[in-house]
Design a protein around this motif. Structure first.
Motif, short mmCIF file in Angstrom:
data_model
loop_
_atom_site.label_atom_id
_atom_site.label_comp_id
_atom_site.label_asym_id
_atom_site.label_seq_id
_atom_site.Cartn_x
_atom_site.Cartn_y
_atom_site.Cartn_z
N LEU A 1 -4.59 1.48 -4.95
CA LEU A 1 -4.04 0.15 -5.24
C LEU A 1 -3.44 0.10 -6.63
O LEU A 1 -2.35 -0.45 -6.84
N ALA B 1 -0.12 2.23 -6.78
CA ALA B 1 1.00 1.56 -6.12
C ALA B 1 1.44 0.32 -6.90
O ALA B 1 2.64 0.05 -7.02
N CYS C 1 4.91 -1.01 -8.58
CA CYS C 1 5.42 -2.36 -8.35
C CYS C 1 5.88 -2.99 -9.66
O CYS C 1 6.97 -3.54 -9.76
N ARG D 1 -2.44 -3.26 4.35
CA ARG D 1 -1.90 -1.99 3.86
C ARG D 1 -0.55 -1.66 4.51
O ARG D 1 0.32 -1.07 3.87
N LEU E 1 2.09 -3.73 2.74
CA LEU E 1 2.45 -3.13 1.45
C LEU E 1 3.41 -1.96 1.63
O LEU E 1 4.38 -1.81 0.88
N ALA E 2 3.13 -1.10 2.60
CA ALA E 2 4.00 0.06 2.83
C ALA E 2 5.43 -0.37 3.16
O ALA E 2 6.40 0.20 2.64
N TYR F 1 7.17 -1.83 -0.14
CA TYR F 1 7.58 -0.82 -1.12
C TYR F 1 8.74 0.03 -0.60
O TYR F 1 9.66 0.38 -1.37
N THR G 1 4.20 -8.20 -2.69
CA THR G 1 3.09 -7.25 -2.68
C THR G 1 1.76 -7.87 -3.13
O THR G 1 0.70 -7.30 -2.86
N THR H 1 -2.23 -7.14 -1.69
CA THR H 1 -3.05 -6.42 -2.67
C THR H 1 -4.32 -7.20 -2.98
O THR H 1 -5.42 -6.63 -3.06
N SER I 1 0.04 3.27 -0.13
CA SER I 1 -0.51 2.10 0.56
C SER I 1 -1.04 2.46 1.95
O SER I 1 -2.07 1.95 2.38
N ILE J 1 -4.63 4.07 2.07
CA ILE J 1 -5.83 3.25 1.86
C ILE J 1 -6.55 3.05 3.20
O ILE J 1 -5.96 2.57 4.16
#
Length: 440
Positions: free
Chosen positions: A254, A257, A261, A315, A318-319, A322, A358, A362, A424, A427
């Motif tokens: 976290l 990543a 960010c 997760r 997030l992927a 990004y 994000t 997170t 991400s 995780i």
């Protein structure tokens, strides 16, 4: 007419130390969230300034962009490193006191810049004072409000409060860019100082530390939650939480990543987009307006991300965020031009939707893995975000001085975003989420 009197059933007995909850049509938690939203907007005024002042300070004092970027990097690093300690201080002294002091420090630091004539003063005022103040107003503040006042809709609320920074950018960027272009950078700094001071009485009168202060249960809770005793040893607790978190894999993933960010948002676009566009002949006010438009769509994207986080796996969200951000950065060098054109507008809209989308997932992953300590853990994750931002704020200025353009920075940041997407996905999902106490 005969009046009939009915005997109501006896109410269930309540514990002696539990006052009856007052029912209102709109839960008080939403008013607290609104106050927090407006407060973060006020603090966001300063964060609108750095990209606007790089060229004016360079022209007036002949400071290199690397020197100015160093002051910005100190600010960004402290913004993150202060956050976990601020979350613990809020548990010790209360949200209201910490936020009021933080806003006053921001106003002091911004106001003192009008008398500076040396680079070390820029680092002291712009970097140290405002960095400490804004760090206490960081997203750990939003996490604390969310955890204390809500047991339901946490993803949505965290998205709304995160969007407050973008709203502040939307409100202040056009105004501040107009002031810088038409008058000078000093009136812009004074405007930021006054904006921060104006929020202080609003916070002191309306913000409350805990639902028990007003005799209600947290939103979504089925019973009243007594206010916990102040937690002493804020620094010791903050470092203890970090010591436990660094022994777990999700923390490093976290944090790594989120560092990327920060590098690709606060450090890169927020600090260097305006001077980069100006390098291609675009007027400063036009470039600042584009940055403000990012703020418009950031609000939409972040609130939507909060809604998605309540419904989908964090997760994977997030992927996706990004990966899409990285692709957009690879195209940016081809889009910069003297005039605003349709492809650039498309980039601004796309990047705005993804800017801090994000944050809600997170936060959700921090709650899932770290429970009651999630606000402080998120503060440390946010610290990595700001360290990443600080590195790129400085490196971007140096790259501009060395190469004469920002192209290498855009490409490197795009590649880093691809790495963040992979991190991400790695995780692991916790089989049994750690419970989060509403009295955090």
């Amino acid at each position: 007419m005969t009046q009939t009197t009915e005997t109501a059933p006896a109410a269930a007995p309540q514990p002696a130390d539990t006052p009856p909850a007052r029912r209102t049509r709109v839960h008080r938690a939403w008013f607290v969230a609104a106050v927090a939203f407006v407060t973060i907007i006020g603090a966001a005024a300063f964060r609108s300034v750095p990209g606007l002042l790089i060229d004016p300070l360079h022209e007036e004092f002949d400071w290199s962009r690397g020197t100015i970027g160093a002051a910005v990097s100190v600010n960004l690093a402290l913004y993150g490193l202060t956050a976990p300690f601020a979350a613990a201080l809020m548990d010790r002294f209360g949200i209201r006191r910490v936020v009021a002091v933080a806003l006053t420090v921001i106003a002091l630091g911004s106001g003192l810049t009008v008398w500076m004539d040396s680079a070390w003063q820029l680092i002291l005022c712009w970097g140290l004072l405002v960095g400490l103040g804004s760090g206490s107003m960081a997203l750990a503040f939003a996490a604390t409000v969310t955890n204390r006042w809500f047991t339901e809709r946490r993803g949505l609320v965290s998205g709304i409060l995160t969007a407050a920074s973008a709203s502040g950018q939307l409100i202040f960027l056009p105004l501040l860019s107009w002031i810088v272009e038409k008058h000078d950078w000093r009136p812009a700094a004074v405007t930021v100082s006054l904006a921060a001071l104006a929020v202080v009485p609003f916070v002191w009168l309306l913000l409350r530390d805990h639902p028990a202060d007003v005799g209600v249960e947290p939103y979504g809770a089925t019973e009243f939650v007594p206010k916990p005793a102040p937690v002493t040893g804020a620094a010791r607790r903050t470092l203890g939480v970090l010591s436990r978190a660094v022994r777990t894999g999700p923390f490093w993933l976290l944090a790594g990543a989120f560092a990327i960010c920060g590098a690709s948002t606060n450090g890169l676009i927020q600090t260097h987009f305006v001077p980069a566009a100006h390098d291609h002949g675009m007027p400063i006010q036009a470039a600042a307006s584009l940055l403000a438009v990012i703020g418009v769509f950031d609000v939409v994207g972040t609130v939507a991300s909060g809604w998605f986080t309540d419904r989908f796996e964090a997760r994977r969200l997030l992927a996706v965020y990004y990966a899409l951000r990285g692709v957009s950065l690879l195209f940016l060098p081809m889009l910069l031009a003297p005039n605003v054109h349709v492809p650039m507008v498309f980039f601004i809209v796309f990047y705005g939707l993804d800017w801090v989308a994000t944050v809600p997932p997170t936060l959700a992953l921090c709650r899932e893995h770290y429970g009651d300590d999630s606000a402080i853990v998120f503060g440390w994750v946010l610290a990595s975000h700001q360290v990443g931002a600080a590195v790129v704020a400085f490196a971007g200025g140096v790259a501009r001085d060395v190469f004469g353009s920002y192209d290498v920075v855009w490409y490197a940041s795009g590649a880093l975003c691809a790495a963040a997407a992979l991190m991400s996905l790695v995780i692991r999902r916790r089989a049994t989420p750690v419970a989060v106490a509403v009295a955090v």
